[in-house]
Scaffold this active site. Structure first.
Site, mmCIF file in Angstrom:
data_model
loop_
_atom_site.group_PDB
_atom_site.id
_atom_site.type_symbol
_atom_site.label_atom_id
_atom_site.label_comp_id
_atom_site.label_asym_id
_atom_site.label_seq_id
_atom_site.Cartn_x
_atom_site.Cartn_y
_atom_site.Cartn_z
ATOM 1 N N HIS A 1 1.039 -1.036 -0.028
ATOM 2 C CA HIS A 1 0.146 0.055 0.554
ATOM 3 C C HIS A 1 1.124 1.073 0.015
ATOM 4 O O HIS A 1 2.288 1.351 1.012
ATOM 5 C CB HIS A 1 -1.030 -0.131 1.630
ATOM 6 C CG HIS A 1 -1.857 0.995 0.859
ATOM 7 N ND1 HIS A 1 -2.436 2.410 1.215
ATOM 8 C CD2 HIS A 1 -2.953 0.632 0.587
ATOM 9 C CE1 HIS A 1 -3.192 3.067 0.671
ATOM 10 N NE2 HIS A 1 -3.606 1.922 1.037
ATOM 11 N N ASP B 1 -8.126 -5.341 0.004
ATOM 12 C CA ASP B 1 -8.585 -6.273 -0.821
ATOM 13 C C ASP B 1 -8.300 -7.244 -1.395
ATOM 14 O O ASP B 1 -8.688 -9.097 -1.911
ATOM 15 C CB ASP B 1 -8.181 -5.422 -2.874
ATOM 16 C CG ASP B 1 -8.103 -4.635 -2.747
ATOM 17 O OD1 ASP B 1 -9.606 -4.176 -3.137
ATOM 18 O OD2 ASP B 1 -7.637 -3.592 -3.735
HETATM 19 N N1 ACO Z 1 3.973 -8.307 -4.422
HETATM 20 C C1 ACO Z 1 5.140 -8.203 -5.042
HETATM 21 N N2 ACO Z 1 6.376 -6.438 -4.803
HETATM 22 C C2 ACO Z 1 5.609 -5.626 -3.882
HETATM 23 C C3 ACO Z 1 3.696 -5.749 -4.102
HETATM 24 C C4 ACO Z 1 3.960 -6.865 -4.528
HETATM 25 N N3 ACO Z 1 2.201 -7.094 -4.076
HETATM 26 N N4 ACO Z 1 3.944 -4.139 -3.785
HETATM 27 C C5 ACO Z 1 5.027 -3.520 -4.289
HETATM 28 N N5 ACO Z 1 6.321 -4.480 -4.552
HETATM 29 C C6 ACO Z 1 7.459 -4.240 -4.517
HETATM 30 C C7 ACO Z 1 7.784 -3.119 -5.727
HETATM 31 O O1 ACO Z 1 8.207 -4.714 -7.118
HETATM 32 C C8 ACO Z 1 9.048 -2.568 -4.896
HETATM 33 O O2 ACO Z 1 10.274 -3.333 -4.907
HETATM 34 P P1 ACO Z 1 11.769 -2.769 -5.170
HETATM 35 O O3 ACO Z 1 11.370 -1.408 -4.586
HETATM 36 O O4 ACO Z 1 12.808 -3.826 -5.061
HETATM 37 O O5 ACO Z 1 12.036 -2.386 -6.393
HETATM 38 C C9 ACO Z 1 7.997 -1.999 -4.044
HETATM 39 O O6 ACO Z 1 8.033 -3.001 -3.244
HETATM 40 C C10 ACO Z 1 7.515 -0.782 -3.809
HETATM 41 O O7 ACO Z 1 6.832 -0.783 -4.417
HETATM 42 P P2 ACO Z 1 6.120 -0.090 -5.536
HETATM 43 O O8 ACO Z 1 5.179 -0.025 -6.722
HETATM 44 O O9 ACO Z 1 6.992 1.267 -5.710
HETATM 45 O O10 ACO Z 1 4.523 0.719 -4.335
HETATM 46 P P3 ACO Z 1 3.794 1.500 -4.724
HETATM 47 O O11 ACO Z 1 3.507 2.852 -3.471
HETATM 48 O O12 ACO Z 1 4.209 2.393 -5.959
HETATM 49 O O13 ACO Z 1 2.718 0.967 -5.004
HETATM 50 C C11 ACO Z 1 0.756 -0.790 -4.928
HETATM 51 C C12 ACO Z 1 1.359 0.508 -4.355
HETATM 52 C C13 ACO Z 1 -0.075 -0.665 -6.160
HETATM 53 C C14 ACO Z 1 -0.496 -1.346 -4.035
HETATM 54 C C15 ACO Z 1 1.749 -2.560 -4.938
HETATM 55 O O14 ACO Z 1 2.018 -2.666 -3.438
HETATM 56 C C16 ACO Z 1 0.671 -2.926 -5.661
HETATM 57 O O15 ACO Z 1 1.153 -2.995 -6.816
HETATM 58 N N6 ACO Z 1 0.244 -4.039 -4.658
HETATM 59 C C17 ACO Z 1 -0.491 -5.132 -5.744
HETATM 60 C C18 ACO Z 1 -2.115 -4.741 -6.023
HETATM 61 C C19 ACO Z 1 -2.806 -4.336 -5.166
HETATM 62 O O16 ACO Z 1 -3.104 -4.924 -4.412
HETATM 63 N N7 ACO Z 1 -3.863 -3.525 -5.043
HETATM 64 C C20 ACO Z 1 -4.792 -2.763 -4.062
HETATM 65 C C21 ACO Z 1 -3.918 -1.096 -3.426
HETATM 66 S S1 ACO Z 1 -5.235 -1.448 -2.056
HETATM 67 C C22 ACO Z 1 -6.097 -0.213 -3.621
HETATM 68 O O17 ACO Z 1 -6.370 0.425 -3.786
HETATM 69 C C23 ACO Z 1 -7.509 -0.378 -2.361
#
Ligand code: ACO
Length: 428
Positions: free
Chosen positions: A307, A364
């Site tokens: 998140h 979610d």
């Molecule tokens: N699985 C594996 N790795 C992940 C995940 C995940 N679900 N989420 C983030 N990471 C990793 C990224 O690869 C990144 O790694 P790095 O630093 O080695 O490059 C690090 O964690 C940071 O991730 P970002 O994408 O920069 O985080 P951001 O804050 O931009 O994105 C998000 C947040 C979109 C929720 C992300 O965690 C994600 O894609 N999660 C999965 C989809 C999801 O569950 N979305 C619902 C969110 S809640 C909502 O909208 C109601």
């Protein structure tokens, strides 16, 4: 004396105002910085950029705190109905009995769709994505109620428009499901509460009327309350950006629906169930999926994890997790996907990759399991999220108008070609 921040850049210093929120959040106000210095600030994805001062919802991601208008989510999740929360978020205070009753009457009054609007459903392929139908139909509603286009310029009509939207969206959602399974529409029943009426429109059949079930209705209300607002997330920021051009409530919210659709936002609730089903049917160990999610050469992510704001735990996810066991017992159901979800969470909590990146289950992760338990079809999950988020979007639309905020217009740093001369086609 009010606090100031000093920025030194390019040999000059600039004094910037510091503002503080009601929960002591700190902000450096850079609104005048470009005019004073020529510099802009850069923050792709707006991870550290405030876009407004808001009274609606407070989130502390480090501590896992979520408040609606000051009320902790843990307190209201089980005690308040979704309709009370709609009133709270949109109008700022919990409604008294008379206000609530009037609000419920308005929702009941606006539930039916204009017959000509109903006809639009028959022109759509049955396999149409429900989120596409929802956003399209929300724009179409405004064609049948032209008065909603002028709400703010006329200076009145907001209450009616908000109730109309909250009510119509529920009917549109249920009708999109009925259309997808080739069944006739069920007219809304004004004698049923918000959740029961939705379930009736979804599931009543000529040979089997929906029988009100308080356990299911309460679980649905909980789901909607937990999704009702979440400050400046992607879809709410989209609603605000569109609203800032003084676009009407319906088109602003239709654009919020589109933003919510994406798998990184509301679409994740469908992604989670698909992921859990895939783990179950593949017979592969959970570790295989953890490794895949950690592999930087793969785009695979664990859906329902991570998140932008919560870096410890998402309180909504905890509430859902705690409620699920109880709900399945009350409904006398078992769900093998819940066992997989629990094991997945447990493993990530011990895994360095997830710990170091502060990736925990978000709303979610368990919400799809709740919707499964109460019998909502999978492709409707993100629509259910949209139903829940309606009051938050409406409240933000209203606040933006009340504050008369400027049109949303971020800056950029141009990195393309410098000025050059046009070369005619024959000389290229
Ligand atoms: N699985 C594996 N790795 C992940 C995940 C995940 N679900 N989420 C983030 N990471 C990793 C990224 O690869 C990144 O790694 P790095 O630093 O080695 O490059 C690090 O964690 C940071 O991730 P970002 O994408 O920069 O985080 P951001 O804050 O931009 O994105 C998000 C947040 C979109 C929720 C992300 O965690 C994600 O894609 N999660 C999965 C989809 C999801 O569950 N979305 C619902 C969110 S809640 C909502 O909208 C109601």
């Amino acid at each position: 004396m009010s606090e100031k921040a000093t920025l030194t850049v390019g040999g000059a210093s600039y004094e910037l105002d510091v503002t503080t929120g009601s929960e002591n959040e700190k902000c450096i106000d850079i609104q005048q910085l470009r005019a004073q210095s020529g510099y802009i600030t850069m923050d792709p994805g707006f991870g550290n950029t405030g876009s407004c001062y808001s009274d609606i919802t407070y989130v502390d991601g480090a501590k896992g705190i979520l408040h609606y208008r000051g009320y902790p989510i843990e307190e209201i999740a089980e005690k308040a109905s979704f309709v009370e929360i709609c009133s709270l978020l949109i109008y700022g205070e919990l409604p008294d009995a008379e206000t609530l009753s009037k609000f419920q009457d308005a929702l009941a009054e606006h539930a039916p769709l204009h017959t000509n609007l109903e006809h639009h459903f028959s022109g759509l392929p049955t396999a149409s994505p429900p989120m596409a139908i929802l956003s399209a139909m929300l724009n179409l509603v405004s064609c049948f109620h032209p008065d909603v286009l002028e709400v703010y310029s006329e200076g009145h009509g907001f209450d009616r428009t908000a109730a109309l939207l909250l009510s119509k969206v529920r009917t549109i959602a249920a009708y999109s499901y009925r259309m997808s399974v080739g069944k006739p529409f069920n007219q809304p029943n004004p004698n049923l509460n918000y959740c029961a009426n939705f379930l009736h429109m979804m599931f009543s059949d000529p040979y089997r009327e929906y029988v009100p079930n308080p356990v299911i209705e309460k679980a649905l209300s909980l789901f909607l309350v937990l999704h009702a607002d979440h400050e400046q997330n992607c879809s709410t920021s989209t609603v605000r950006a569109v609203a800032s051009s003084r676009a009407n409530l319906f088109s602003s919210i239709a654009s919020g629906v589109c933003a919510l659709w994406g798998p990184l936002h509301g679409g994740a609730n469908i992604g989670v169930i698909r992921m859990l089903e895939d783990i179950k049917s593949s017979g592969r160990p959970i570790d295989h999926y953890l490794e895949k999610a950690k592999d930087k050469d793969s785009d695979y992510r664990l859906m329902g994890f991570g998140h932008r704001v919560y870096k410890n735990f998402d309180p909504r996810s905890r509430i859902l997790k705690n409620r699920l066991d109880e709900l399945l017992a009350e409904l006398n159901k078992k769900d093998p996907l819940l066992d997989i979800a629990l094991e997945l969470e447990e493993k990530t909590l011990k895994d360095e990759y997830f710990i170091s990146r502060k990736l925990y289950p978000n709303v979610d992760f368990y919400s799809g399991l709740l919707l499964r338990a109460i019998g909502i079809p999978l492709d409707m999950y993100t629509v259910m999220f949209a139903l829940g988020r309606m009051p938050g979007w409406i409240a933000n639309w209203r606040e933006l108008h009340d504050q008369r905020l400027r049109i949303t217009r971020p800056r950029q740093i141009y990195t393309g070609s410098q000025e050059r001369s046009f070369v005619p086609l024959e000389k290229r």
